[in-house]
Design a protein around this motif. Structure first.
Motif, mmCIF file in Angstrom:
data_model
loop_
_atom_site.group_PDB
_atom_site.id
_atom_site.type_symbol
_atom_site.label_atom_id
_atom_site.label_comp_id
_atom_site.label_asym_id
_atom_site.label_seq_id
_atom_site.Cartn_x
_atom_site.Cartn_y
_atom_site.Cartn_z
ATOM 1 N N LYS A 125 -19.444 45.231 61.598
ATOM 2 C CA LYS A 125 -18.450 46.000 61.443
ATOM 3 C C LYS A 125 -18.969 47.278 61.948
ATOM 4 O O LYS A 125 -18.688 48.276 62.626
ATOM 5 N N ASP A 126 -20.508 47.787 61.314
ATOM 6 C CA ASP A 126 -21.053 49.028 61.565
ATOM 7 C C ASP A 126 -21.488 49.005 62.891
ATOM 8 O O ASP A 126 -21.623 50.226 63.478
ATOM 9 N N LYS A 127 -21.886 47.815 63.445
ATOM 10 C CA LYS A 127 -22.541 47.902 64.664
ATOM 11 C C LYS A 127 -21.264 48.067 65.795
ATOM 12 O O LYS A 127 -21.527 48.699 66.743
ATOM 13 N N PHE A 128 -19.984 47.060 65.646
ATOM 14 C CA PHE A 128 -19.355 47.050 66.766
ATOM 15 C C PHE A 128 -17.822 47.525 66.194
ATOM 16 O O PHE A 128 -17.031 47.666 67.310
ATOM 17 N N GLY A 129 -17.614 47.725 64.953
ATOM 18 C CA GLY A 129 -16.255 48.193 64.753
ATOM 19 C C GLY A 129 -15.454 46.944 64.639
ATOM 20 O O GLY A 129 -15.809 45.955 64.063
ATOM 21 N N CYS A 130 -14.245 47.223 65.157
ATOM 22 C CA CYS A 130 -13.507 45.838 65.610
ATOM 23 C C CYS A 130 -12.574 45.092 64.517
ATOM 24 O O CYS A 130 -12.019 44.135 64.575
ATOM 25 N N GLY A 131 -12.748 45.747 63.120
ATOM 26 C CA GLY A 131 -12.159 45.298 62.031
ATOM 27 C C GLY A 131 -12.279 46.070 60.846
ATOM 28 O O GLY A 131 -12.997 47.339 60.750
ATOM 29 N N ARG A 132 -11.761 45.467 59.445
ATOM 30 C CA ARG A 132 -12.008 46.000 58.305
ATOM 31 C C ARG A 132 -12.455 44.889 57.395
ATOM 32 O O ARG A 132 -12.577 43.643 57.631
ATOM 33 N N LEU A 133 -12.911 45.542 56.349
ATOM 34 C CA LEU A 133 -13.433 44.714 55.327
ATOM 35 C C LEU A 133 -12.591 44.776 53.650
ATOM 36 O O LEU A 133 -12.074 45.972 53.572
ATOM 37 N N PHE A 134 -12.862 44.020 53.061
ATOM 38 C CA PHE A 134 -12.214 43.857 51.628
ATOM 39 C C PHE A 134 -13.096 43.486 50.632
ATOM 40 O O PHE A 134 -14.046 42.826 51.085
ATOM 41 N N LYS A 135 -13.140 43.710 49.493
ATOM 42 C CA LYS A 135 -14.162 43.222 48.543
ATOM 43 C C LYS A 135 -14.103 41.839 48.345
ATOM 44 O O LYS A 135 -13.045 40.983 48.196
ATOM 45 N N THR A 136 -15.153 41.188 48.479
ATOM 46 C CA THR A 136 -15.327 39.725 48.241
ATOM 47 C C THR A 136 -14.723 39.167 47.085
ATOM 48 O O THR A 136 -15.042 39.670 46.159
ATOM 49 N N GLU A 137 -13.841 37.997 47.387
ATOM 50 C CA GLU A 137 -13.205 37.378 46.217
ATOM 51 C C GLU A 137 -12.265 38.250 45.243
ATOM 52 O O GLU A 137 -11.971 37.725 44.007
ATOM 53 N N ASP A 138 -11.831 39.246 46.010
ATOM 54 C CA ASP A 138 -10.954 40.212 45.240
ATOM 55 C C ASP A 138 -9.581 40.271 45.553
ATOM 56 O O ASP A 138 -9.179 40.925 46.817
ATOM 57 N N LYS A 139 -8.836 39.595 45.166
ATOM 58 C CA LYS A 139 -7.345 39.462 45.624
ATOM 59 C C LYS A 139 -6.680 40.686 45.782
ATOM 60 O O LYS A 139 -5.939 40.878 46.676
ATOM 61 N N GLU A 140 -6.935 41.716 44.734
ATOM 62 C CA GLU A 140 -6.234 43.239 44.710
ATOM 63 C C GLU A 140 -6.477 44.046 46.120
ATOM 64 O O GLU A 140 -5.839 44.374 46.958
ATOM 65 N N SER A 141 -7.820 43.781 46.401
ATOM 66 C CA SER A 141 -8.505 44.537 47.407
ATOM 67 C C SER A 141 -7.954 43.804 48.851
ATOM 68 O O SER A 141 -7.560 44.482 49.621
ATOM 69 N N LEU A 142 -8.071 42.319 48.916
ATOM 70 C CA LEU A 142 -7.429 41.892 50.022
ATOM 71 C C LEU A 142 -5.739 41.973 50.425
ATOM 72 O O LEU A 142 -5.287 42.317 51.512
#
Length: 349
Positions: free
Chosen positions: A289-306
């Protein structure tokens, strides 16, 4: 005029395995570059001991002074113990063997007891030092190797993707693609999706079959789907390469909720189809993501973040800009990556 002779050894989980699209792309590029190609498969899930002995059979190729050997793709469970004998003999005979490693040691040794993890790291260090060059796909993987087996032989060549004709159409579906296993978090995806009222999110398609040994997990994910979501969450099984462009052209989002992973060929492939991604914030995804963009991230294994990201994306869908798409097409193109391998093949031992 021939540029030389290549033996490409490719480990597969099962005998029914087929060449991946990126491996087929590499073979096409090497042929265009003028190489004579021989391929051999190793099957490491069915008949593990029997097929690991194939390294002894492969030693016959070391008699050819002009042949460069590429091992695509080395992993601890895939290569087996006899690769060490193969590499030792290659050193004695001064043959070039380029090892391409697909996953970090910590990924495969994650659940092993401590003594077994030490064995795994020792085994990997032997493979690193006995190879002519040791290729990894990410800077994260390179740093891990440098932490226990520093060597000037290390190279980073990203996981490539074959350029495709992107179909312009309305994209209305969210998807997951890949071999299903617990580490890939499809259960988290389904659980979070069903937190929303039925029909409030785009339909969700799960493209893929069970990874070897993960049949029970696959079935448990299917059983998670509530009756009111049965028309919204679809398990399609594996899709053919011929159908992939059509299916991916329907996707407005590729969701990769992995619990742990060191790299993902799916991400390269999805973005080459101009499908933006939502992924867990593991190192590889964060670097991508830092290099290309193209998306978003959420906290790993974190249901609320997802869940929060689902809300944001449903209101403001993601897209890959022309600049982002051009950058990843250049950096991840099979032509560029094959060219990087050609440089290693051409170097003198």
């Amino acid at each position: 005029m021939s540029s030389g002779s290549l033996l490409i050894v490719i480990p597969y989980p099962q005998k029914s395995g087929i060449f991946s699209v990126y491996m087929t792309g590499y073979l096409d590029q090497y042929k265009k570059l003028g190489y004579e190609i021989t391929t051999e498969k190793l099957y490491f899930w069915e008949g593990k001991i029997r097929y690991s002995l194939k390294w002894l059979y492969l030693m016959r190729y070391l008699a050819d002074r002009k042949k460069t050997i590429l091992l695509h793709v080395h992993t601890i469970p895939a290569s087996g113990p006899f690769i060490i004998l193969f590499l030792l003999l290659s050193r004695v005979l001064n043959r070039k063997v380029i090892v391409v490693s697909h996953e970090t040691v910590q990924t495969y040794a994650k659940h092993l007891p401590r003594f077994a993890r030490w064995i795994a790291y020792f085994y990997e260090s032997l493979v690193v030092h006995l190879s002519s060059f040791y290729v990894v796909h990410t800077s994260f993987h390179k740093k891990e190797i440098e932490s226990f087996a520093p060597t000037p032989k290390l190279r980073v060549i990203p996981h490539p993707a074959v350029k495709v004709e992107v179909k312009e159409r309305e994209r209305t579906i969210w998807g997951f693609y890949g071999m299903l296993s617990a580490k890939k978090g499809v259960d988290l995806l389904i659980d979070t999706y069903q937190e929303f009222p039925p029909g409030s999110l785009p339909q969700l398609k799960i493209y893929g079959a069970a990874a070897p040994g993960e049949e029970a997990y696959y079935e448990s994910c299917r059983q998670m789907v509530k009756s009111e979501f049965s028309s919204l969450i679809h398990f399609t099984g594996m899709i053919s390469e011929a159908d992939k462009a059509e299916e991916f052209s329907k996707l407005s989002l590729m969701i990769l909720p992995y619990r742990y992973i060191s790299q993902s060929g799916v991400l390269s492939e999805a973005t080459m189809h101009r499908v933006p991604f939502l992924a867990s914030d593991l190192t590889f995804f964060r670097d991508f993501k830092d290099k290309f963009g193209c998306g978003r991230l959420f906290k790993t294994e974190d249901k609320e973040s997802l869940k929060e990201e689902f809300v944001k994306i449903s209101k403001d869908p993601l897209c890959i800009s022309d600049e982002e798409f051009a950058a990843l097409q250049n950096e991840l193109s099979i032509e560029r990556c094959a060219g990087e391998f050609q440089k290693l093949i051409s170097k003198q031992n």
